[in-house]
Design a protein around this motif. Structure first.
Motif, mmCIF file in Angstrom:
data_model
loop_
_atom_site.group_PDB
_atom_site.id
_atom_site.type_symbol
_atom_site.label_atom_id
_atom_site.label_comp_id
_atom_site.label_asym_id
_atom_site.label_seq_id
_atom_site.Cartn_x
_atom_site.Cartn_y
_atom_site.Cartn_z
ATOM 1 N N ASP A 235 58.624 37.171 67.160
ATOM 2 C CA ASP A 235 59.651 36.139 67.129
ATOM 3 C C ASP A 235 59.072 34.833 66.580
ATOM 4 O O ASP A 235 57.859 34.631 66.612
ATOM 5 N N GLU A 236 59.936 33.964 66.070
ATOM 6 C CA GLU A 236 59.506 32.670 65.512
ATOM 7 C C GLU A 236 58.440 32.862 64.437
ATOM 8 O O GLU A 236 57.462 32.101 64.344
ATOM 9 N N ALA A 237 58.640 33.870 63.608
ATOM 10 C CA ALA A 237 57.607 34.254 62.636
ATOM 11 C C ALA A 237 57.426 33.236 61.521
ATOM 12 O O ALA A 237 56.427 33.293 60.793
ATOM 13 N N GLN A 238 58.352 32.288 61.384
ATOM 14 C CA GLN A 238 58.162 31.242 60.377
ATOM 15 C C GLN A 238 56.929 30.391 60.674
ATOM 16 O O GLN A 238 56.389 29.732 59.784
ATOM 17 N N ASN A 239 56.484 30.445 61.927
ATOM 18 C CA ASN A 239 55.317 29.647 62.328
ATOM 19 C C ASN A 239 54.021 30.454 62.319
ATOM 20 O O ASN A 239 53.013 30.032 62.899
ATOM 21 N N THR A 240 54.038 31.605 61.674
ATOM 22 C CA THR A 240 52.788 32.343 61.467
ATOM 23 C C THR A 240 52.151 31.885 60.166
ATOM 24 O O THR A 240 52.842 31.501 59.216
ATOM 25 N N THR A 241 50.835 31.942 60.122
ATOM 26 C CA THR A 241 50.121 31.692 58.863
ATOM 27 C C THR A 241 50.060 32.999 58.079
ATOM 28 O O THR A 241 50.430 34.074 58.586
ATOM 29 N N MET A 247 47.715 40.120 59.753
ATOM 30 C CA MET A 247 47.121 40.737 60.936
ATOM 31 C C MET A 247 48.179 41.496 61.732
ATOM 32 O O MET A 247 47.972 42.649 62.140
ATOM 33 N N PHE A 248 49.326 40.874 61.941
ATOM 34 C CA PHE A 248 50.367 41.517 62.742
ATOM 35 C C PHE A 248 50.880 42.781 62.077
ATOM 36 O O PHE A 248 50.970 43.840 62.721
ATOM 37 N N LEU A 249 51.226 42.700 60.815
ATOM 38 C CA LEU A 249 51.824 43.846 60.127
ATOM 39 C C LEU A 249 50.860 45.022 60.033
ATOM 40 O O LEU A 249 51.293 46.176 59.996
ATOM 41 N N SER A 274 50.687 27.518 54.744
ATOM 42 C CA SER A 274 51.815 28.319 54.249
ATOM 43 C C SER A 274 52.374 29.187 55.362
ATOM 44 O O SER A 274 51.633 29.698 56.207
ATOM 45 N N SER A 275 53.683 29.374 55.351
ATOM 46 C CA SER A 275 54.337 30.238 56.340
ATOM 47 C C SER A 275 54.169 31.698 55.951
ATOM 48 O O SER A 275 54.525 32.108 54.836
ATOM 49 N N GLY A 276 53.655 32.477 56.887
ATOM 50 C CA GLY A 276 53.508 33.907 56.639
ATOM 51 C C GLY A 276 54.834 34.601 56.432
ATOM 52 O O GLY A 276 54.918 35.594 55.689
ATOM 53 N N LEU A 277 55.898 34.084 57.056
ATOM 54 C CA LEU A 277 57.224 34.688 56.884
ATOM 55 C C LEU A 277 57.759 34.443 55.487
ATOM 56 O O LEU A 277 58.316 35.344 54.856
#
Length: 323
Positions: A235-241, A247-249, A274-277
């Motif tokens: 959730d809130e993936a716009q705040n991932t780098t 890493m998550f995927l 940069s946003s990972g999303l």
């Protein structure tokens, strides 16, 4: 343009009463939205006004009556949802959307899509191992993903649910915060707990979490793991780098599903990050087996004022940009 008059009679008097709403509240609401006149007498309604609006009102009432015949409880908000859908496409069959029950909550409330994009989102989660739901708050991205996860756990198609989000407000440096681990991360994960408790009894959630069947954790805690036979929601993936998203995927293992949700207009990352999303949306859309569903403000299914608030802020932003 000359006004049009139409009369509709519904055969089941009790269902007609439910359709019309308490003190004909549903009819009055529909009349206000379409700027037409609607009068009810017994199980018959008389529609008068702009021909296009009258035809649309008739379509809305007929389709909602059809849902009532299928034992679907029509709520006032369904008037808004139905009108929004049928205004865009008169040929849509609301039964195919509203009756696609994802999960029945502990309080016996059915969770189902409320518009075509939500329906497409549910179908994507069923058909793809990784799905991205991108769009503004209030479109049901996380809630529907959670319902699909709980449904999958209940049916035994996965063995556990893992819910995660980046603790960006703390910079994912949680050590300086007071309290034990749970107390440190709870504020950032609270929305996920809220959705869980809306679907399952508190005691059931507590038991499943204690046994490790449901895990709620900051994204940083996913590093180095392989997640097999799990339903994972980021959730809130716009705040991932970029590094965090990659890493998550790459944690996704066998017989697992992952749903990534976020709103690219609400990025809270430090300047220069940069946003990972955003990047995933750019580079993964052509990858087979990954689904992308883009929601808009038209898909907001919270209180009707939420959409008005979104519109107001968009107008403010536009006026500032023009200065």
């Amino acid at each position: 343009m000359q006004n049009k008059q139409t009369r509709l009679t519904f055969s089941d008097f009790e269902l007609a009463k439910q359709l019309f709403g308490e003190r004909d509240g549903n009819l009055r609401h529909l009349a206000t939205l379409l700027l037409i006149q609607i009068d009810a007498r017994g199980n018959t309604v008389h529609l008068k006004g702009d021909p296009v609006a009258v035809d649309l009102a008739r379509l809305v009432l007929e389709q909602l009556y059809g849902l009532l015949k299928e034992k679907y409880p029509v709520f006032p908000a369904d008037i808004d949802y139905a009108l929004r859908i049928l205004r865009e496409n008169h040929n849509v069959n609301l039964k195919k959307i509203f009756l696609d029950t994802v999960f029945i909550t502990a309080k016996k409330r059915a969770i189902a899509p409320r518009n075509q994009n939500q329906k497409a989102y549910i179908e994507a989660i069923r058909n793809f191992d990784i799905v991205f739901g991108i769009g503004p708050a209030g479109t049901g991205k996380t809630y529907l993903a959670m319902a699909m996860a709980v449904s999958a756990l209940t049916k035994g198609t996965v063995n556990r649910i893992i819910l995660t989000r980046p603790a960006v407000e703390a910079g994912e440096s949680l050590g300086f915060l007071p309290g034990d681990l749970a107390e440190k991360v709870d504020p950032y994960l609270r929305p996920l707990y809220d959705a869980l408790h809306d679907m399952m009894r508190f005691e059931k959630v507590a038991s499943l979490m204690q046994n490790g069947v449901i895990e709620v954790a900051p994204l940083a805690f996913m590093r180095g793991r392989t997640l097999n036979e799990a339903f994972v929601i980021l959730d809130e993936a716009q705040n991932t780098t970029t590094e965090q998203m990659k890493m998550f995927l790459t944690r996704i293992g066998f017989n697992s599903k992952a749903v990534v949700t976020g709103d690219i207009t609400q990025i809270d990352l430090p300047t220069g990050k940069s946003s990972g999303l955003v990047e995933a949306n750019e580079i993964l859309t052509s990858v087979s087996g990954i689904g992308f569903i883009h929601f808009t403000k038209q898909d907001v299914v919270r209180h009707r004022l939420v959409q008005d608030i979104i519109n107001a802020y968009e107008m403010l932003e536009a006026s500032r940009n023009h200065k």
